[in-house]
Write a protein that holds these residues in place. Structure first.
Motif, PDB file in Angstrom:
ATOM      1  N   THR A   1       0.861  -1.184   0.000  1.00 46.22           N
ATOM      2  CA  THR A   1       0.000   0.000   0.000  1.00 46.22           C
ATOM      3  C   THR A   1       0.893   1.228   0.000  1.00 46.22           C
ATOM      4  OG1 THR A   1      -0.099   0.149   2.404  1.00 46.22           O
ATOM      5  CG2 THR A   1      -1.751  -1.251   1.327  1.00 46.22           C
ATOM      6  N   TYR A   2       0.276   2.387  -0.068  1.00 45.60           N
ATOM      7  CA  TYR A   2       1.075   3.609  -0.108  1.00 45.60           C
ATOM      8  C   TYR A   2       1.834   3.864   1.187  1.00 45.60           C
ATOM      9  CZ  TYR A   2      -0.379   4.865  -4.734  1.00 45.60           C
ATOM     10  OH  TYR A   2      -0.543   4.864  -6.090  1.00 45.60           O
ATOM     11  N   SER A   3       1.471   3.189   2.263  1.00 48.90           N
ATOM     12  CA  SER A   3       2.231   3.346   3.504  1.00 48.90           C
ATOM     13  C   SER A   3       3.442   2.420   3.547  1.00 48.90           C
ATOM     14  CB  SER A   3       1.330   3.084   4.720  1.00 48.90           C
ATOM     15  OG  SER A   3       0.868   1.749   4.699  1.00 48.90           O
ATOM     16  N   ASP A   4       3.518   1.489   2.595  1.00 45.67           N
ATOM     17  CA  ASP A   4       4.650   0.563   2.515  1.00 45.67           C
ATOM     18  C   ASP A   4       5.649   1.067   1.480  1.00 45.67           C
ATOM     19  OD1 ASP A   4       3.367  -1.331   4.213  1.00 45.67           O
ATOM     20  OD2 ASP A   4       2.217  -2.059   2.489  1.00 45.67           O
ATOM     21  N   LEU A   5       6.874   0.671   1.667  1.00 46.23           N
ATOM     22  CA  LEU A   5       7.893   0.944   0.668  1.00 46.23           C
ATOM     23  C   LEU A   5       8.480  -0.374   0.200  1.00 46.23           C
ATOM     24  CD1 LEU A   5       9.944   3.906   2.185  1.00 46.23           C
ATOM     25  CD2 LEU A   5       8.492   3.960   0.159  1.00 46.23           C
ATOM     26  N   PRO A   6       8.635  -0.568  -1.101  1.00 50.47           N
ATOM     27  CA  PRO A   6       9.343  -1.757  -1.565  1.00 50.47           C
ATOM     28  C   PRO A   6      10.844  -1.593  -1.305  1.00 50.47           C
ATOM     29  CG  PRO A   6       7.944  -0.852  -3.305  1.00 50.47           C
ATOM     30  CD  PRO A   6       7.988   0.142  -2.191  1.00 50.47           C
ATOM     31  N   TYR A   7      11.305  -2.188  -0.245  1.00 52.09           N
ATOM     32  CA  TYR A   7      12.712  -2.088   0.148  1.00 52.09           C
ATOM     33  C   TYR A   7      13.597  -2.934  -0.753  1.00 52.09           C
ATOM     34  CZ  TYR A   7      10.986   0.137   4.370  1.00 52.09           C
ATOM     35  OH  TYR A   7      10.386   0.994   5.242  1.00 52.09           O
ATOM     36  N   ALA A   8      14.892  -2.806  -0.568  1.00 50.31           N
ATOM     37  CA  ALA A   8      15.865  -3.563  -1.358  1.00 50.31           C
ATOM     38  C   ALA A   8      15.577  -5.062  -1.295  1.00 50.31           C
ATOM     39  CB  ALA A   8      17.282  -3.264  -0.874  1.00 50.31           C
ATOM     40  N   SER A   9      15.211  -5.561  -0.133  1.00 48.21           N
ATOM     41  CA  SER A   9      14.956  -6.999   0.010  1.00 48.21           C
ATOM     42  C   SER A   9      13.787  -7.453  -0.865  1.00 48.21           C
ATOM     43  CB  SER A   9      14.680  -7.350   1.470  1.00 48.21           C
ATOM     44  OG  SER A   9      13.540  -6.655   1.941  1.00 48.21           O
ATOM     45  N   ILE A  10      12.809  -6.593  -1.059  1.00 52.10           N
ATOM     46  CA  ILE A  10      11.666  -6.933  -1.910  1.00 52.10           C
ATOM     47  C   ILE A  10      12.107  -7.011  -3.374  1.00 52.10           C
ATOM     48  CG2 ILE A  10       9.387  -6.166  -2.673  1.00 52.10           C
ATOM     49  CD1 ILE A  10       9.447  -7.082   0.227  1.00 52.10           C
ATOM     50  N   TRP A  11      12.899  -6.055  -3.817  1.00 55.92           N
ATOM     51  CA  TRP A  11      13.402  -6.097  -5.192  1.00 55.92           C
ATOM     52  C   TRP A  11      14.325  -7.300  -5.386  1.00 55.92           C
ATOM     53  CZ3 TRP A  11      10.530  -3.871  -8.409  1.00 55.92           C
ATOM     54  CH2 TRP A  11       9.889  -2.667  -8.100  1.00 55.92           C
ATOM     55  N   ASN A  12      15.113  -7.626  -4.368  1.00 58.20           N
ATOM     56  CA  ASN A  12      15.976  -8.811  -4.452  1.00 58.20           C
ATOM     57  C   ASN A  12      15.149 -10.083  -4.593  1.00 58.20           C
ATOM     58  OD1 ASN A  12      18.401  -7.413  -4.357  1.00 58.20           O
ATOM     59  ND2 ASN A  12      18.485  -7.459  -2.132  1.00 58.20           N
ATOM     60  N   ALA A  13      13.999 -10.153  -3.924  1.00 62.39           N
ATOM     61  CA  ALA A  13      13.117 -11.321  -4.043  1.00 62.39           C
ATOM     62  C   ALA A  13      12.629 -11.458  -5.487  1.00 62.39           C
ATOM     63  CB  ALA A  13      11.939 -11.205  -3.080  1.00 62.39           C
ATOM     64  N   ILE A  14      12.253 -10.356  -6.102  1.00 62.47           N
ATOM     65  CA  ILE A  14      11.819 -10.392  -7.504  1.00 62.47           C
ATOM     66  C   ILE A  14      12.973 -10.850  -8.396  1.00 62.47           C
ATOM     67  CG2 ILE A  14      11.154  -8.922  -9.468  1.00 62.47           C
ATOM     68  CD1 ILE A  14       9.287  -7.448  -7.488  1.00 62.47           C
ATOM     69  N   GLU A  15      14.163 -10.315  -8.168  1.00 63.01           N
ATOM     70  CA  GLU A  15      15.325 -10.717  -8.971  1.00 63.01           C
ATOM     71  C   GLU A  15      15.627 -12.204  -8.795  1.00 63.01           C
ATOM     72  OE1 GLU A  15      16.712  -8.953 -11.234  1.00 63.01           O
ATOM     73  OE2 GLU A  15      16.902  -6.860 -10.647  1.00 63.01           O
ATOM     74  N   ARG A  16      15.528 -12.727  -7.570  1.00 63.70           N
ATOM     75  CA  ARG A  16      15.795 -14.160  -7.340  1.00 63.70           C
ATOM     76  C   ARG A  16      14.730 -15.028  -8.012  1.00 63.70           C
ATOM     77  NH1 ARG A  16      19.321 -11.269  -5.913  1.00 63.70           N
ATOM     78  NH2 ARG A  16      19.607 -11.664  -8.113  1.00 63.70           N
ATOM     79  N   ASP A  17      13.479 -14.558  -8.039  1.00 57.60           N
ATOM     80  CA  ASP A  17      12.432 -15.307  -8.734  1.00 57.60           C
ATOM     81  C   ASP A  17      12.659 -15.300 -10.248  1.00 57.60           C
ATOM     82  OD1 ASP A  17      11.276 -16.057  -6.382  1.00 57.60           O
ATOM     83  OD2 ASP A  17       9.579 -14.685  -6.510  1.00 57.60           O
ATOM     84  N   ILE A  18      13.169 -14.202 -10.775  1.00 57.51           N
ATOM     85  CA  ILE A  18      13.537 -14.170 -12.190  1.00 57.51           C
ATOM     86  C   ILE A  18      14.610 -15.219 -12.457  1.00 57.51           C
ATOM     87  CG2 ILE A  18      14.765 -12.809 -13.954  1.00 57.51           C
ATOM     88  CD1 ILE A  18      13.235 -10.343 -12.877  1.00 57.51           C
ATOM     89  N   ASP A  19      15.629 -15.259 -11.591  1.00 57.31           N
ATOM     90  CA  ASP A  19      16.683 -16.264 -11.745  1.00 57.31           C
ATOM     91  C   ASP A  19      16.107 -17.676 -11.696  1.00 57.31           C
ATOM     92  OD1 ASP A  19      18.708 -14.346 -11.927  1.00 57.31           O
ATOM     93  OD2 ASP A  19      19.197 -14.447  -9.789  1.00 57.31           O
TER      94      ASP A  19
END
Length: 133
Positions: free
Chosen positions: A51-69
């Motif tokens: 939600t707008y009160s959340d921020l996608p932190y580095a760990s969230i982007w890393n999770a997406i990158e690991r799922d791509i891998d």
């Protein structure tokens, strides 16, 4: 549910929570589609929509990158795949080039996996016939 990705990120574009949720949900769509065609493989759970009160932190982007891998390593490996990145807290945030790479990967993998699904050979009859009660 699949949502058309944005593949024309510009350096001036700012990512918002709806962009993140689209990317996350499209990753889940690809994971589900891959599991229909391939044996299940390890992925990083991406969790609920932000939600707008959340921020996608580095760990969230890393999770997406690991799922791509994981999708790339366990399904069809196409030659245009580019290496994924790792993000670190309090460093430069995800770039427009990274967003274009991620969402272009999603478009390409959706096309490839859906073509594989359509191209699966199916028998035109049922083996074993019907069972009688």
């Amino acid at each position: 549910m699949w949502t058309q990705p944005k593949i024309n990120w510009d350096i001036e574009d700012k990512i918002n929570v709806s962009d993140y949720n689209r990317i996350k949900n499209n990753m889940q769509y690809l994971i589900n589609l891959a599991y229909e065609l391939y044996p299940e493989f390890g992925i990083v759970a991406l969790g609920q929509d932000k939600t707008y009160s959340d921020l996608p932190y580095a760990s969230i982007w890393n999770a997406i990158e690991r799922d791509i891998d994981a999708i790339y390593a366990n399904t069809f490996q196409y030659p245009e795949h580019k290496d994924t990145n790792t993000y670190y807290p309090n460093n430069k945030y995800i770039s427009s080039a990274d967003l274009n790479r991620i969402e272009t990967f999603q478009v390409k993998m959706k096309e490839l996996l859906e073509n594989q699904k359509r191209g699966r050979h199916r028998l035109s009859f049922r083996l074993g016939g019907d069972r009688y009660a």
